[in-house]
Design an enzyme around this catalytic site. Structure first.
Site, PDB file in Angstrom:
ATOM      1  N   GLU A   1      10.876   1.036  60.857  1.00 33.14           N
ATOM      2  CA  GLU A   1      10.215   2.031  61.714  1.00 33.14           C
ATOM      3  C   GLU A   1       9.138   2.836  60.989  1.00 33.14           C
ATOM      4  O   GLU A   1       8.991   4.033  61.193  1.00 33.14           O
ATOM      5  CB  GLU A   1      11.251   2.989  62.339  1.00 33.14           C
ATOM      6  N   GLY A   2       8.384   2.178  60.152  1.00 36.47           N
ATOM      7  CA  GLY A   2       7.308   2.843  59.419  1.00 36.47           C
ATOM      8  C   GLY A   2       7.726   3.129  57.997  1.00 36.47           C
ATOM      9  O   GLY A   2       8.639   3.922  57.759  1.00 36.47           O
TER      10      GLY A   2
END
Length: 601
Positions: free
Chosen positions: A442-443
């Protein structure tokens, strides 16, 4: 194995002493609940974890999903375990009653899920992504989309994913090329390839609801041309039953270092006529909608980092209390009994570091979870907006600090146990492997640091930044009442000054110097800010512990609260001072990394 999967005393402390979760029952949404029902749900999750997930935990790790060219094969026990979660209602614990949910506060649902996460590795990831998918659709989808797709996901009949990453663009979403062409019936035909799609294919549910980012034919390049679509694995018949295949093909599975219970897939959409996709919201607003799910997933990732750190810490403490080995340096008698390794100073150091990381991270993710609730259910619009401002600002830190320091805690758990920590007869090495994905999920840490510095700090005239500092100063004012916390209070006050000075310098550099140079140490800024936030949360825990000790509690609670104060002291003396070095690097715009040339590697 420790008596419980989680430290239940610490969970009780977090829920009812630090965050006053019981007070949430005064809100209209939760008025049917009380502390007893909260505890019953948590206990139900614990029972399911111990009965269904724990016995297969190692098997899930050693028997990865396989693909025979036609379908995915997953050990059948996982479906039994996930079905148990869905039948209990915990899979949709926070959802509305009318959609099959329990309307529980997210902080209680998070506490319940922690047992399932520890017992089942990432086996619960299927449910968690499904919940986040359904939450996005409920917030941004039409009534038709909600009725068609959200209800079956809440019931556990369908599961959901988020499909963003592509082979050629990776994290650079503005470069994605998955195409959407509008059909005469108002639906779209989706074609393209996605990779690293967690839960992208399996046989655990009747259908899989993919949320796919794609570019409508003729849309502008970059992130402003991205739209969001519901693309199910199977289409539905008019009566809601499973219909035709929707050209969502599994191209292959990725085999991971950890987190092996959950499939990580390469998917191909619409190789023949195009997969049928249903537009979510408006055209070209897809990334805005997807951030609803991504931000929720980022809190989930941070929570995973924290929970696995707590599990590893608890396991290694239990081991250290029962493993005799060696004697203290002060003992000169080789005939004397060996001591348990928890008596050795360096083992205490490693356990204290784990405790400081794990319980600090747990406080952070539960705080973030509570903010996510407050932005919807707090009493006034002003309070809801304030919670949104805080959460929006803190999300990069909530995601990143636990996911970076959780694996550090797990590494220390392995070290405490020595050779026994390194073998798979004990789960701490698995906790580390499972946790190591979280700084990427997620990043990445680098992406989160850029988001913090370029967006979150300057956004809305630094509103989120100032709100966060305001909350920390409120705690400092409260802590000044307690003589025993004077030194800690002074240290945090100095840390806030360091943070403010550093922030001013970095923003000035971003405005006046080469922007690539100014941002080259952004990860250190995020780490600095994260350390200050964790120090603040340790001060909040110290206030609660100090108050409780003044009331002369039972001896076991005395030990518990003293442990809290000692862990806070460790963080303030061993960890927080590191921000001073990081601050100097940032203030002087250190160019060491920036100046390095590719040819020099």
């Amino acid at each position: 194995m420790p008596a419980t999967l989680m430290n239940e005393r610490d969970l009780e402390f977090m829920l009812y002493e630090l965050f006053d979760s019981e007070g949430l029952t005064s809100r209209e949404r939760y008025q049917d609940h009380d502390r007893q029902t909260f505890n019953e749900v948590i206990n139900t999750a614990k029972v399911i974890a111990e009965k269904h997930f724990l016995p297969i935990r190692q098997k899930l790790d050693t028997h990865q999903p396989t693909f025979d060219g036609k379908k995915v094969h997953i050990i059948p026990e996982l479906k039994t375990a996930i079905d148990a979660v869905n039948h209990s209602g915990i899979g949709s614990a926070t959802a509305d009653y009318e959609l099959g949910g329990m309307q529980l506060p997210p902080i209680i649902a998070s506490a319940a899920s922690s047992f399932l996460t520890v017992a089942g590795g990432v086996g619960m990831g299927y449910n968690m992504l499904t919940t986040a998918n359904a939450n996005l659709l409920q917030a941004h989808g039409s009534d038709e989309l909600i009725n068609t797709w959200v209800k079956p996901m809440r019931e556990g009949r369908f599961m959901g994913t988020m499909a963003m990453t592509e082979p050629g663009s990776g994290s650079s979403l503005g470069d994605l090329i998955t195409k959407a062409v509008k059909a005469d019936d108002g639906t779209y035909r989706i074609s393209g390839n996605k990779i690293y799609i967690s839960g992208g294919d399996h046989d655990l549910s009747d259908n899989i609801v993919h949320l796919v980012l794609a570019r409508i034919q003729g849309a502008p390049k970059g992130v402003k041309g991205i739209s969001l679509f519901v693309v199910p694995k199977f289409l539905l018949n008019d009566d809601g039953s499973i219909g035709a295949d929707n050209e969502v093909a599994l191209a292959g599975l990725f085999h991971k270092m950890g987190g092996r219970a959950q499939t990580s897939t390469a998917l191909s959409f619409g190789e023949k006529n195009g997969s049928v996709g249903y537009l979510v919201g408006e055209e070209h607003c897809g990334l805005k909608y997807m951030f609803h799910m991504m931000n929720e997933a980022r809190i989930m990732v941070g929570t995973s980092g924290a929970v696995l750190a707590v599990a590893g810490y608890q396991y290694s403490v239990d081991y250290a209390k029962n493993r005799p080995q060696g004697r203290l340096p002060s003992c000169k008698d080789p005939q004397s009994p060996m001591v348990n390794i928890i008596e050795h100073a360096d083992v205490k150091r490693m356990l204290l570091a784990q405790k400081a990381y794990a319980e600090g991270a747990m406080a952070l993710v539960l705080y973030g979870t509570q903010l996510s609730d407050d932005e919807h259910t707090a009493a006034t619009e002003e309070q809801r907006q304030y919670a949104h401002t805080l959460l929006d600002f803190l999300t990069p830190i909530i995601k990143t600090w636990p996911s970076e320091y959780g694996p550090k805690a797990n590494s220390l758990a392995i070290q405490v146990m020595g050779g026994h920590g390194y073998i798979n007869e004990h789960p701490v090495e698995m906790f580390y492997r499972d946790n190591r994905l979280n700084p990427i999920h997620e990043g990445t840490t680098g992406i989160q640091s850029l988001d913090l510095l370029t967006r979150k700090v300057p956004m809305n005239k630094m509103q989120g930044y100032h709100a966060t500092l305001k909350e920390m100063r409120k705690t400092l004012d409260e802590a000044k009442q307690y003589n025993g916390l004077q030194q800690t209070t002074e240290q945090l006050s100095e840390a806030l000054t360091t943070l403010s000075t550093t922030t001013e310098a970095v923003l000035s550099a971003m405005a006046t110097k080469n922007i690539d140079l100014a941002l080259s140490n952004s990860v250190k800024y995020l780490e600095l800010f994260g350390h200050v936030i964790i120090a603040w949360l340790w001060l909040k825990q110290s206030i609660v512990a100090t108050k409780a000790l003044a009331e002369q509690p039972h001896q076991d609670d005395v030990y518990f609260y003293q442990g809290k104060l000692q862990a806070a002291q460790y963080f303030y003396r061993f960890e927080l001072p590191e921000i001073n070095l990081w601050s100097q690097l940032l203030i002087h715009t250190d160019s060491t990394s920036f100046d390095m040339q590719p040819e020099w590697f």
